[in-house]
Design an enzyme around this catalytic site. Sequence first.
Site, PDB file in Angstrom:
ATOM      1  CG  HIS A 141      -3.816  -0.472  -2.058  1.00 52.43           C
ATOM      2  ND1 HIS A 141      -2.736  -1.196  -2.507  1.00 52.43           N
ATOM      3  CD2 HIS A 141      -4.036  -0.867  -0.777  1.00 52.43           C
ATOM      4  CE1 HIS A 141      -2.300  -1.963  -1.517  1.00 52.43           C
ATOM      5  NE2 HIS A 141      -3.065  -1.802  -0.474  1.00 52.43           N
ATOM      6  CE  LYS A 198     -10.085  -8.607   8.748  1.00 52.73           C
ATOM      7  NZ  LYS A 198      -8.718  -9.024   8.991  1.00 52.73           N
ATOM      8  CB  CYS A 245      -1.048  -0.007   1.106  1.00 49.51           C
ATOM      9  SG  CYS A 245      -0.516  -0.742   2.647  1.00 49.51           S
ATOM     10  CG  HIS A 255      -5.768  -1.793   2.402  1.00 43.72           C
ATOM     11  ND1 HIS A 255      -4.407  -1.858   2.444  1.00 43.72           N
ATOM     12  CD2 HIS A 255      -6.102  -0.672   3.056  1.00 43.72           C
ATOM     13  CE1 HIS A 255      -3.933  -0.829   3.103  1.00 43.72           C
ATOM     14  NE2 HIS A 255      -4.954  -0.089   3.487  1.00 43.72           N
ATOM     15  CG  ASP A 293      -2.225  -5.535  -2.132  1.00 46.40           C
ATOM     16  OD1 ASP A 293      -3.387  -5.455  -1.716  1.00 46.40           O
ATOM     17  OD2 ASP A 293      -1.232  -5.153  -1.498  1.00 46.40           O
ATOM     18  CD  GLN A 342      -0.419  -8.752   0.269  1.00 47.92           C
ATOM     19  OE1 GLN A 342      -0.004  -7.634  -0.006  1.00 47.92           O
ATOM     20  NE2 GLN A 342      -1.061  -9.022   1.396  1.00 47.92           N
ATOM     21  NE  ARG A 354       2.568  -9.221   5.110  1.00 51.38           N
ATOM     22  CZ  ARG A 354       1.262  -9.073   5.021  1.00 51.38           C
ATOM     23  NH1 ARG A 354       0.465  -9.886   5.696  1.00 51.38           N
ATOM     24  NH2 ARG A 354       0.742  -8.135   4.284  1.00 51.38           N
TER      25      ARG A 354
END
Length: 667
Positions: A413, A494, A362, A540, A411, A409, A391
């Site tokens: 945004h 979320k 992000c 997200h 991912d 991911q 991570r």
Amino acid sequence: MPELTVTVVSAIEPAERTVTTGTKAWELFVDDSHVIAARIGGQLRDLSWELADGDEVEPVALDSRDGRDILRHSTAHVMAQAVQELHPGAKLGIGPPIANGFYYDFDVTEPFKPADLDAIESKMRKIIKEGQKFDRRVVSEEGARAELAAEPYKLELVGLKGPQDAEGAEVEVGGAELTIYDNLKRDGSLAWKDLCRGPHLPTTKRIPAFKLMRSAAAYWRGDESNPQLQRIYGTAWESKDALDAHLESLEEAARRDHRRVGADLDLFSFPDEIGSGLAVFHPKGGALRKEMEDYSRRRHVEGGYDFVYSPHITKASLFETSGHLDWYAEGMYPPMHVDEERDEHGEVKKPGQDYYLKPMNCPFHCLIYRSRGRSYRELPLRLFEFGSVYRYEKSGVVHGLTRVRGMTQDDAHIFTTREQLEVELERVLVFVLDLLKDYGLDDFYLELSTKDPVKYVGSEELWDEATKILDRVGQQSGLELVPDPGGAAFYGPKISVQARDAIGRTWQMSTIQLDFNEPELFGLGYTAADGSRQRPVMIHRALFGSIERFIGVLTEHYAGAFPPWLAPVQVTAIPIAERHDDYLSELATQLRASGIRVDVDRSDERMQKKIRNAQLQKVPFMLIAGDRDVEERAVSFRYRSGDQDNGVPIADAIARIVDAVDRHIQV
RNA sequence: GCCGGCGUGGCGCAACUGGCAGCGCACUUCACUUGUAAUGAAGGGGUUAGGGGUUCGAGUCCCCUCGCCGGCCCCA
């Protein structure tokens, strides 16, 4: 004799019964041997509970949800009794029923070994045979303290006397009063006792089938800073058949385990040389992954997403801005310190820089957003990336592809105005569910994670508004919406999509998360229609969660038997004799021209062996050709089910395969 | 990170109390050419996860590291 009236609530219809004072619940159900407890006025009670005038009494059968919980809880007691008989110094923790079983925690000097479990199991069988009675007794707090003087953990629970904190503790001390259950032998003597809210089975004899599963350590009251107790897990069922079915389903899950299937099908591996939690994808796993990604990309183009790319590492300042170094530093790989220069005395001439591997995408997307001024006309702006993140997961949690240290991911945004937020969230949810369905998952429910009262940023009003919107969007989806209070990240609420797989397990898949924090931290803005500068809201959204994890889930969902469009090898061509090789190679060329992944098995194995190999590799289409097929310009199908379809003309065969791939159907 | 268990050719496993590292599958070669789940024969492949120690001698016993498994804690 005084009388009282109770209502018996059964499946058929409520019936009033007049009974004498002092009647116990079991007397209402003497003719039904499945009944092991009663729900009286909404509370689960022992069958020995004495009825009161006006009570509504509902039988609880052993094979009902409540009945199984009671069975398992009672079995946990039997286990604890067995443990204390075999290990006299063992102190009791808690022993609640859980999904499919139970556990009990013990403080023992030596951890349990497999042989200990066998011994405990035998002892339990003896206790069950004895038919000990579970006898409820109300005690005062002082009384409880006196009786439990040798049980420090139980004493702690007496002090709590409420269902707070420790998961499972409510089964011991939940209710308004403290109770102790005595296990009485046939002759009325006390065999064992435990602080417990109950209810329990009438006697230990009512435990039809159980098995101890494993032992492991667990922190007392779930807190890392507390001592570790030894936990024994077990399972108990209303019949031997139900137990066997449960054990069989565990074996089925083990057969589907993606770590095993992944090795068998040559999809991926975790070489020690790379490090824990870091996978490599082999050509076959690569084919599967590429197909998944390609399809996802296509759908994202259609869905109005813009594709972006960002690097894997960045200077520390980015994660200072985003707040990650404040909140999640311990979940990140430690920094690499570069560009430092020292003089001949070792003194630092130039301080150098810390670079971090990125744990999230992000902040990069925020920088892309911020790279120039933005107009309301551009919003919602949907930035999408297959972003690889790293991570530093604790060593004990790394697990196959489902919990890794390096992952990609899918991912996105989405930057949107407050006004557009609701419509955009609806769109995103529909997009996510549709896409998951295309990969073969179609049984979902939603979870709404709301504010953690202590760990959050942003105003109450903003949270309320956003939570309401998410709730509304969730409701509109028509799916079951399960609340998850306090489950939100600190920066926003979320919705997560939970999917049930082919054998009924649920997996958290997509998350759609609101973020009020980062737009603020990065100072993001746009010019509104009235010329004012406004702050966008950020959504997200990861759909697969991570590609690696999704591949793991799909592998288990399909047990490796992927639908043709995802199958690493879609067709294996099997010649009956060597003279048919070229015929099939020609066919393979045609199939490849149609985009089909096909292998011709030209090994010098016998054709039966080739079929077996293709079968074990779970290839969806086997195309077999011998003299007859060559003569007819045809080919014979064999499916994974063993079904055959012989003498199919080549053009039809190609069309059939291409169609199955195009339409994403399973064969 | 914590507790426990484990680590032997690519995979699955064997090797009694310390005493010659073995089997099946896979792989290579040769022979065979067969219509729907295993043809036969021969062959190659291991510093027993890595490092250190005890011992005449270590896959086996001890210590450290790495990795895996089952839980706990965690999972932005």
